[in-house]
Write a protein that holds these residues in place. Sequence first.
Motif, PDB file in Angstrom:
ATOM      1  N   ALA A   6     -11.861   8.238  -2.644  1.00  0.00           N
ATOM      2  CA  ALA A   6     -11.823   8.733  -4.063  1.00  0.00           C
ATOM      3  C   ALA A   6     -10.260   8.318  -4.407  1.00  0.00           C
ATOM      4  N   ARG A   7      -9.211   8.281  -3.596  1.00  0.00           N
ATOM      5  CA  ARG A   7      -8.052   7.825  -4.249  1.00  0.00           C
ATOM      6  C   ARG A   7      -7.943   6.567  -4.396  1.00  0.00           C
ATOM      7  N   LEU A   8      -8.579   5.665  -3.551  1.00  0.00           N
ATOM      8  CA  LEU A   8      -8.632   4.173  -4.133  1.00  0.00           C
ATOM      9  C   LEU A   8      -9.504   3.768  -5.146  1.00  0.00           C
ATOM     10  N   ASN A   9     -10.418   4.416  -5.736  1.00  0.00           N
ATOM     11  CA  ASN A   9     -11.132   4.525  -6.515  1.00  0.00           C
ATOM     12  C   ASN A   9     -10.504   4.784  -7.939  1.00  0.00           C
ATOM     13  N   ASP A  10      -9.672   5.750  -7.931  1.00  0.00           N
ATOM     14  CA  ASP A  10      -8.784   6.170  -8.977  1.00  0.00           C
ATOM     15  C   ASP A  10      -7.628   5.273  -9.246  1.00  0.00           C
ATOM     16  N   GLY A  11      -7.144   4.686  -8.181  1.00  0.00           N
ATOM     17  CA  GLY A  11      -5.968   3.934  -8.320  1.00  0.00           C
ATOM     18  C   GLY A  11      -6.101   2.545  -8.579  1.00  0.00           C
ATOM     19  N   THR A  67       1.021  -1.147  -0.077  1.00  0.00           N
ATOM     20  CA  THR A  67      -0.067   0.036  -0.032  1.00  0.00           C
ATOM     21  C   THR A  67       1.036   1.165  -0.070  1.00  0.00           C
ATOM     22  N   GLN A  68       0.741   2.190  -1.098  1.00  0.00           N
ATOM     23  CA  GLN A  68       1.527   3.138  -0.924  1.00  0.00           C
ATOM     24  C   GLN A  68       1.377   4.319   0.420  1.00  0.00           C
ATOM     25  N   ASP A  69       2.691   4.752   0.830  1.00  0.00           N
ATOM     26  CA  ASP A  69       2.456   5.682   2.051  1.00  0.00           C
ATOM     27  C   ASP A  69       1.392   6.465   2.095  1.00  0.00           C
ATOM     28  N   LYS A  70       1.123   7.315   1.026  1.00  0.00           N
ATOM     29  CA  LYS A  70       0.011   8.294   1.156  1.00  0.00           C
ATOM     30  C   LYS A  70      -1.424   7.466   1.273  1.00  0.00           C
ATOM     31  N   ASP A  71      -1.462   6.405   0.824  1.00  0.00           N
ATOM     32  CA  ASP A  71      -2.695   5.650   1.290  1.00  0.00           C
ATOM     33  C   ASP A  71      -2.727   4.945   2.682  1.00  0.00           C
ATOM     34  N   TYR A  72      -1.425   4.508   2.885  1.00  0.00           N
ATOM     35  CA  TYR A  72      -1.652   3.985   4.260  1.00  0.00           C
ATOM     36  C   TYR A  72      -1.868   5.184   5.350  1.00  0.00           C
ATOM     37  N   ASN A  73      -1.390   6.226   4.978  1.00  0.00           N
ATOM     38  CA  ASN A  73      -1.188   7.507   6.063  1.00  0.00           C
ATOM     39  C   ASN A  73      -2.708   7.783   6.276  1.00  0.00           C
ATOM     40  N   LEU A  74      -3.590   7.882   5.150  1.00  0.00           N
ATOM     41  CA  LEU A  74      -4.895   8.126   5.285  1.00  0.00           C
ATOM     42  C   LEU A  74      -5.764   7.033   5.789  1.00  0.00           C
ATOM     43  N   ILE A  75      -5.593   5.708   5.833  1.00  0.00           N
ATOM     44  CA  ILE A  75      -6.024   4.693   6.571  1.00  0.00           C
ATOM     45  C   ILE A  75      -5.508   4.954   7.972  1.00  0.00           C
ATOM     46  N   TRP A  76      -4.367   5.029   8.407  1.00  0.00           N
ATOM     47  CA  TRP A  76      -4.032   5.297   9.465  1.00  0.00           C
ATOM     48  C   TRP A  76      -5.009   6.594  10.230  1.00  0.00           C
ATOM     49  N   ASP A 116     -15.218  16.844  16.295  1.00  0.00           N
ATOM     50  CA  ASP A 116     -13.873  17.019  15.550  1.00  0.00           C
ATOM     51  C   ASP A 116     -13.093  15.841  14.914  1.00  0.00           C
ATOM     52  N   SER A 117     -13.375  14.685  15.815  1.00  0.00           N
ATOM     53  CA  SER A 117     -12.629  13.642  15.315  1.00  0.00           C
ATOM     54  C   SER A 117     -13.531  12.649  14.400  1.00  0.00           C
ATOM     55  N   ARG A 118     -14.917  12.991  14.579  1.00  0.00           N
ATOM     56  CA  ARG A 118     -15.653  12.213  13.649  1.00  0.00           C
ATOM     57  C   ARG A 118     -15.507  12.951  12.266  1.00  0.00           C
ATOM     58  N   LYS A 119     -15.554  14.401  12.339  1.00  0.00           N
ATOM     59  CA  LYS A 119     -15.468  15.156  11.264  1.00  0.00           C
ATOM     60  C   LYS A 119     -14.217  14.839  10.308  1.00  0.00           C
ATOM     61  N   GLY A 120     -13.130  14.670  11.105  1.00  0.00           N
ATOM     62  CA  GLY A 120     -12.004  14.245  10.321  1.00  0.00           C
ATOM     63  C   GLY A 120     -12.017  12.848   9.773  1.00  0.00           C
ATOM     64  N   ALA A 121     -12.399  11.967  10.492  1.00  0.00           N
ATOM     65  CA  ALA A 121     -12.700  10.422  10.003  1.00  0.00           C
ATOM     66  C   ALA A 121     -13.641  10.779   8.737  1.00  0.00           C
ATOM     67  N   GLU A 122     -14.612  11.315   8.742  1.00  0.00           N
ATOM     68  CA  GLU A 122     -15.218  11.442   7.712  1.00  0.00           C
ATOM     69  C   GLU A 122     -14.766  12.054   6.340  1.00  0.00           C
ATOM     70  N   LEU A 123     -13.973  13.167   6.636  1.00  0.00           N
ATOM     71  CA  LEU A 123     -13.202  13.887   5.558  1.00  0.00           C
ATOM     72  C   LEU A 123     -12.097  12.607   4.964  1.00  0.00           C
ATOM     73  N   GLY A 124     -11.384  12.000   5.923  1.00  0.00           N
ATOM     74  CA  GLY A 124     -10.186  11.036   5.429  1.00  0.00           C
ATOM     75  C   GLY A 124     -11.034  10.132   4.715  1.00  0.00           C
ATOM     76  N   LYS A 125     -12.232   9.551   5.182  1.00  0.00           N
ATOM     77  CA  LYS A 125     -12.684   8.462   4.563  1.00  0.00           C
ATOM     78  C   LYS A 125     -12.967   8.868   2.771  1.00  0.00           C
ATOM     79  N   LYS A 126     -13.551  10.165   2.573  1.00  0.00           N
ATOM     80  CA  LYS A 126     -13.894  10.861   1.600  1.00  0.00           C
ATOM     81  C   LYS A 126     -12.786  10.683   0.585  1.00  0.00           C
ATOM     82  N   LEU A 127     -11.661  11.270   1.118  1.00  0.00           N
ATOM     83  CA  LEU A 127     -10.604  11.594   0.418  1.00  0.00           C
ATOM     84  C   LEU A 127      -9.978  10.036   0.035  1.00  0.00           C
ATOM     85  N   LEU A 128      -9.869   9.192   1.045  1.00  0.00           N
ATOM     86  CA  LEU A 128      -9.399   7.875   0.780  1.00  0.00           C
ATOM     87  C   LEU A 128     -10.046   6.988  -0.305  1.00  0.00           C
TER      88      LEU A 128
END
Length: 78
Positions: free
Chosen positions: A73-78, A13-22, A59-71
């Motif tokens: 999108a990234r995984l669907n493109d890759g 898993t690329q670092d950037k994707d792994y970091n988003l998962i984390w 704030d933690s929930r919001k961060g999780a939702e933003l991270g999931k959305k970005l992740l």
Amino acid sequence: MTSGAETGGVTGTQDKDYNLIWYVEACLSNALRLESYIQDAERAKDTEVADLFRKAQADSRKGAELGKKLLRARLNDG
């Protein structure tokens, strides 16, 4: 891993994707932990602390939702 050389060869898993998962996991874990803290503050009838923890939890929930959305999108493109 502390090495600057890992770019997904070990994990598959690329670092950037792994970091988003984390990040998403950390946000969700924090939201769960804060629920206990909120309950502790409520039992102590400390509304000021309970309100602070509720805000942090939101704030933690919001961060999780933003991270999931970005992740997503990234995984669907890759």
